[in-house]
Design an enzyme around this catalytic site. Structure first.
Site, short mmCIF file in Angstrom:
data_model
loop_
_atom_site.label_atom_id
_atom_site.label_comp_id
_atom_site.label_asym_id
_atom_site.label_seq_id
_atom_site.Cartn_x
_atom_site.Cartn_y
_atom_site.Cartn_z
CG ASP A 16 -1.76 -1.25 1.36
OD1 ASP A 16 -2.27 -1.74 0.34
OD2 ASP A 16 -1.87 -1.75 2.49
CD GLU A 176 -9.49 -2.48 -0.98
OE1 GLU A 176 -10.28 -2.63 -0.03
OE2 GLU A 176 -8.62 -3.31 -1.27
#
Length: 505
Positions: A16, A176
């Protein structure tokens, strides 16, 4: 000059990624889940060679992960910079939810958290040129996972507008990891979609308004989900950055599965150049959008003059920034007593527990690695143990230790694979022992020595896939490190480790 760079640019469990450029310097953060200190932060001059300069969340007052389960805790972060201040926004899952912290120096210290009320996971900040500040964040679940957005007072976190649903993605599950940008007068939204496994992809939309509606890009910006034989998989969760030359880049996560099935390294940080198409979409620009392990370095902001070398990590006068503990890092349990000498004190928890067991480690960066240490430990009570371990989570690990069982001390190997747990023990007459765990793509091995010259391998099979998230779940990768436990009670004596070395082979 070096004409190629190697992906991933930050190997090991560093998923991420989010990036920001400040002048000629680049800074990057990644998620960290149940490990503390949390949110590793890196610095680079060339986008390829990254040095970890610390962690963002270093105090229990910022985040308390002591009760977080495996793969809970700190999810995806966004790093931004505005008018002399760095901002990091993230989610403490099963904890305080969404919040952000600030710092003048990215190496810290960072502020206490400012909490936010809305959204699920993966919040992002966007500073518009009219002074407004937006929080863009995932909401909902599964096929109904979508993106909401609202405005805040960045000084206080006070919410200024009601959240609005702005982006539903491409119809896939788990839209997301959103990021909002303003580029050439247009607002672009990037988000991940398809879940974090092999269908993962990065998609984009654009609008002349920060709340949309967003015109969707007709194809993913980035994905390998139609390339099952490619050595890099699960690509997505990306962040854009413009370099000092006006070139654009994506940092994003991906995996390097063995035989296309599993990766003990988890999700890693990759880099690829971006080209803007004639109709205004950012697309990965390498071999028709395919990311390779070896990439052209010609467009990098600074020419590469040295190769990316293998990683070697040791302990000096203290735990360096590469080291993280499991959930908490209390000084009474973790101490560097003198240069290179670590004292650990086990508590009642073991690696089976989703609790703050005494474990401190580094990310495994290569499938071929070795981690070793000299251990001086004389367990005094039944169940007490200390040694080295390789940990995915509480369902996948190995622990290689000196352990007291009844009135005797043993060299003891525990291997956990889901609901199965195998144990091997060899009587130990006392004295220091050298311990080593090695791995390749298919297996781990554990060896011991009295003199550091002659080594003996412990019996038993340890398949690498048992320590992979594809087999035993979660969003992390393997960390290797030092471990101590009283296995049900506070340990009676400390364990001392020296000559601690992690090496990529």
């Amino acid at each position: 000059m070096i004409n190629v760079y190697q992906n991933p640019v930050i190997p090991g469990f560093f998923p991420d990624p989010s990036i920001v450029r400040v002048g000629e310097d680049y800074y990057l953060v990644t998620s960290s889940f149940e490990y503390f200190p949390a949110v590793p932060i890196f610095h680079s001059k060339d986008l390829v060679h990254w040095t970890q300069i610390g962690h963002v969340l270093t105090r229990k007052e910022q985040v308390d992960l002591s009760t977080r389960k495996s793969s809970d805790g700190i999810y995806a972060c966004t790093l931004r910079y505005h008018e002399g201040t760095f901002y990091m926004i993230t989610t403490d899952v099963r904890g305080i939810g969404n919040f952000y912290v600030t710092a003048k120096d990215p190496a810290g210290p960072w502020s206490d958290p400012i909490r936010l009320p809305y959204g699920g996971i993966d919040p992002s900040l966007f500073f518009d040129d009219d002074g407004k500040v937006y929080v863009t964040v995932q909401n909902g679940a599964g096929l109904d996972s979508h993106i909401i957005q609202y405005e805040i007072d960045i000084e206080t976190g006070r919410v200024l507008t009601e959240p609005r649903r702005i982006w539903d993605g491409d119809g896939g599950v788990w839209t997301e990891g959103p990021h909002l940008y303003k580029i050439n007068g247009m607002y672009y939204i990037l988000s991940a979609c398809g879940g974090t496994s092999f269908d993962h992809r990065e998609i984009a939309g654009r609008s002349d308004n920060p709340y949309g509606p967003f015109e969707p890009c007709p194809v993913p910006v980035l994905t390998h989900n139609k390339l099952p034989d490619h050595p890099i998989q699960c690509l997505g969760h990306a962040d854009l950055v413009e370099d000092t030359k006006g070139n654009w880049w994506l940092v994003f996560l991906g995996t390097r599965p063995v035989d296309g099935r599993y990766s003990v390294l988890g999700r890693e940080t990759f880099l690829a150049p971006v080209t803007w198409t004639e109709d205004g979409w950012p697309m990965v620009d390498n071999n028709e959008g395919i990311v390779q392990l070896q990439m052209s370095a010609e467009r990098l902001p600074v020419p590469l003059t040295k190769p990316q070398g293998p990683v070697k990590i040791e302990i000096g006068e203290g735990f360096g920034p590469e080291w993280s503990a499991l959930r908490t890092m209390d000084e009474e349990r973790y101490q560097v007593e003198s240069p290179g000498v670590v004292k650990l004190v086990g508590n009642e928890y073991s690696l089976d527990d989703e609790a703050p067991a005494t474990f401190i480690g580094v990310r495994q960066r290569s499938v071929d690695m070795a981690f070793s240490s000299s251990l001086n430990f004389a367990p005094a009570q039944d169940g007490e143990e200390a040694g080295i371990a390789a940990r995915l989570n509480n369902r996948g690990y190995l622990a290689f230790s000196l352990k007291r069982i009844g009135a005797e001390t043993y060299l003891h190997l525990t291997v956990r694979n889901g609901d199965a747990k195998e144990e091997v023990k060899i009587p130990w007459e006392g004295g220091a022992v050298e311990l080593k765990v090695r791995s390749d793509a298919k297996r781990y091995t554990c060896e011991y020595s009295r003199d550091g010259i002659t080594w003996t391998e412990m019996p038993g099979e340890i398949r690498a896939e048992w320590l992979a998230p594809e087999v035993n779940g979660g969003f992390t990768g393997v960390c290797v490190g030092l471990y101590a436990s009283g296995n049900g009670s506070q340990a009676a004596v400390p364990a001392r480790f020296s000559k601690v070395v992690y090496t990529d082979l």
